[in-house]
Design a protein around this motif. Structure first.
Motif, mmCIF file in Angstrom:
data_model
loop_
_atom_site.group_PDB
_atom_site.id
_atom_site.type_symbol
_atom_site.label_atom_id
_atom_site.label_comp_id
_atom_site.label_asym_id
_atom_site.label_seq_id
_atom_site.Cartn_x
_atom_site.Cartn_y
_atom_site.Cartn_z
ATOM 1 N N TYR A 57 0.798 -1.229 0.000
ATOM 2 C CA TYR A 57 0.000 0.000 0.000
ATOM 3 C C TYR A 57 0.829 1.277 0.000
ATOM 4 C CZ TYR A 57 -4.048 -2.902 0.993
ATOM 5 O OH TYR A 57 -5.033 -3.839 0.913
ATOM 6 N N ILE A 72 -3.083 3.636 5.080
ATOM 7 C CA ILE A 72 -2.771 2.343 5.696
ATOM 8 C C ILE A 72 -3.309 2.311 7.120
ATOM 9 C CG2 ILE A 72 -0.881 0.928 6.615
ATOM 10 C CD1 ILE A 72 0.748 1.770 4.135
ATOM 11 N N GLU A 75 -7.695 3.362 6.720
ATOM 12 C CA GLU A 75 -8.658 2.766 5.807
ATOM 13 C C GLU A 75 -8.422 1.293 5.529
ATOM 14 O OE1 GLU A 75 -9.093 5.156 2.268
ATOM 15 O OE2 GLU A 75 -9.081 6.957 3.508
ATOM 16 N N VAL A 76 -7.154 0.909 5.380
ATOM 17 C CA VAL A 76 -6.859 -0.493 5.077
ATOM 18 C C VAL A 76 -7.231 -1.357 6.277
ATOM 19 C CG1 VAL A 76 -5.026 -2.123 4.552
ATOM 20 C CG2 VAL A 76 -4.996 0.132 3.532
ATOM 21 N N MET A 77 -7.905 -2.458 6.003
ATOM 22 C CA MET A 77 -8.304 -3.341 7.097
ATOM 23 C C MET A 77 -7.052 -3.918 7.768
ATOM 24 S SD MET A 77 -11.619 -5.354 5.674
ATOM 25 C CE MET A 77 -11.135 -5.428 3.972
ATOM 26 N N LEU A 78 -6.999 -3.812 9.087
ATOM 27 C CA LEU A 78 -5.860 -4.266 9.891
ATOM 28 C C LEU A 78 -4.559 -3.526 9.546
ATOM 29 C CD1 LEU A 78 -6.392 -8.130 10.060
ATOM 30 C CD2 LEU A 78 -6.961 -6.451 11.782
#
Lengths: 215, 147
Positions: A57, A72, A75-78
């Motif tokens: 990412y 990161i 928004e990014v999951m985990l």
């Protein structure tokens, strides 16, 4: 599980070629401080895995770097977890290398014929510090920028060639997008490869010479 | 605890940890929900500059996340109607060209053809060209696109 392992082992060969290593004798009365190096190595592995994940990412450009870091984290999951693991593992990696060094020093494990391994270890530590320094710039926020500004200007104090060195490290007269890409490249390619080779040498010597007793 | 039982438990434990890690990694790699793109109206042309009839390729500028973009659309004007079509072929997404002699939109990639109404007349496309919303306000023509 055992059957599968046997099937692979009979064709690939794990047990027999490594029997000398897997069945070697280790001295008595070892304590947990002998695990510190292994723990440092575990952090290296965590850093490698989380680093690979972050590189999916992260965008190493002047415009996008900070935005991608925010993405990161939020928004990014985990994403927060992976980034946090990478950050904290980096800190703990260096702490555990230091503790491991102290253990080696106190137990006098640097004595002949182990001097070479001490040298390899010190070299690894230097490269790991460089990794930490280059990684610090990558979030591309105010703290990262000024830390790198200050950190790189220290190189300027090298007599005679200081100015040229600083120019080479920054990729310009000041910290800018070129520096970011340079540091990114070093952080994810050159330095990890160097650390891997050094650690391979480090472990090879340990395997060859065995573990020394606490003197 | 027996050594064998302990080792078995240890192996099971490591495997469950491994499954947990693999699961989190897969969740992390999977793209999170994309932001929904909203309909924006972009200035296209003044009304009195419009041709009386025919097909005209229009270029328009807009900003997407602060980055300047240029894109194009086809304006199809007949006696009593005006339509805008996206130039993206509905087959595999190439840009179609208007051929003024054959009076067709022709896709250069696989020979898809559309007539003036955007309907497919030949080739592989299964859907007509996408019609874009138009708005006329204060003598100016605006095109609705999703940004």
């Amino acid at each position: 599980m055992g059957n599968i392992f046997d099937w692979v082992d009979s064709r690939f060969g794990v047990r027999k070629p490594h029997s000398k290593f897997l069945e070697r004798r280790i001295p008595e009365n070892l304590n947990y401080s002998y695990c510190l190096g292994g723990m440092a190595f575990t952090y290296f592995l965590i850093l490698a895995v989380t680093g690979l994940l972050l590189s999916i990412y992260y965008v190493p450009s002047e415009k996008e770097a900070y935005r991608s870091i925010v993405m990161i984290t939020n928004e990014v999951m985990l994403g927060w977890l992976i980034r946090g693991l990478h950050k904290w593992s980096a800190t703990l990696f260096i702490i555990f290398i230091m503790l491991h060094t102290i253990r080696v020093f106190v137990s006098k494990a640097y004595r002949p014929p182990k001097e070479l391994n001490w040298m390899v270890g010190v070299l690894t530590f230097v490269v790991v510090m460089a990794s930490g320094f280059t990684g610090y710039l990558l979030p591309w926020d105010q703290k990262a920028y000024w830390a790198t500004e200050v950190g790189t200007s220290m190189i300027q104090t090298v007599p005679f060639i200081g100015d040229y060195l600083v120019y080479a490290v920054r990729g310009g007269t000041e910290v800018n997008g070129a520096t970011l890409i340079r540091f990114y490249s070093f952080h994810i390619l050159y330095l990890p490869i160097t650390i891997s080779l050094l650690l391979w040498a480090h472990f090879h010597i340990v395997k060859k010479q065995g573990i020394s007793k606490w003197l | 605890m027996e050594r064998r039982a302990f080792l078995k438990r240890l192996i099971n434990f490591s495997f469950s940890i491994l499954v947990l890690i693999t699961g989190s990694v897969l969740v992390y790699i999977y793209p999170s929900k994309m932001k929904e793109r909203k309909l924006h109206y972009v200035y296209l042309i003044d009304e009195d500059e419009l041709p009386k009839r025919g097909v005209r390729k229009m270029e328009f500028k807009y900003k997407s996340e602060d980055i300047a973009m240029i894109n194009r659309a086809y304006l199809v004007i007949s006696d009593n109607s005006m339509n805008a079509f996206s130039p993206v072929c509905t087959h595999l997404g190439c840009f179609v060209n208007w051929d003024n002699n054959k009076m067709e939109f022709i896709c250069p990639c696989h020979g898809g053809k559309y007539n003036q109404k955007g309907e497919v007349t030949a080739g592989p496309p299964s859907r007509p060209l996408t019609k874009l919303p138009l708005k006329v306000m204060d003598g100016k023509v605006y095109l609705g696109i999703k940004i």
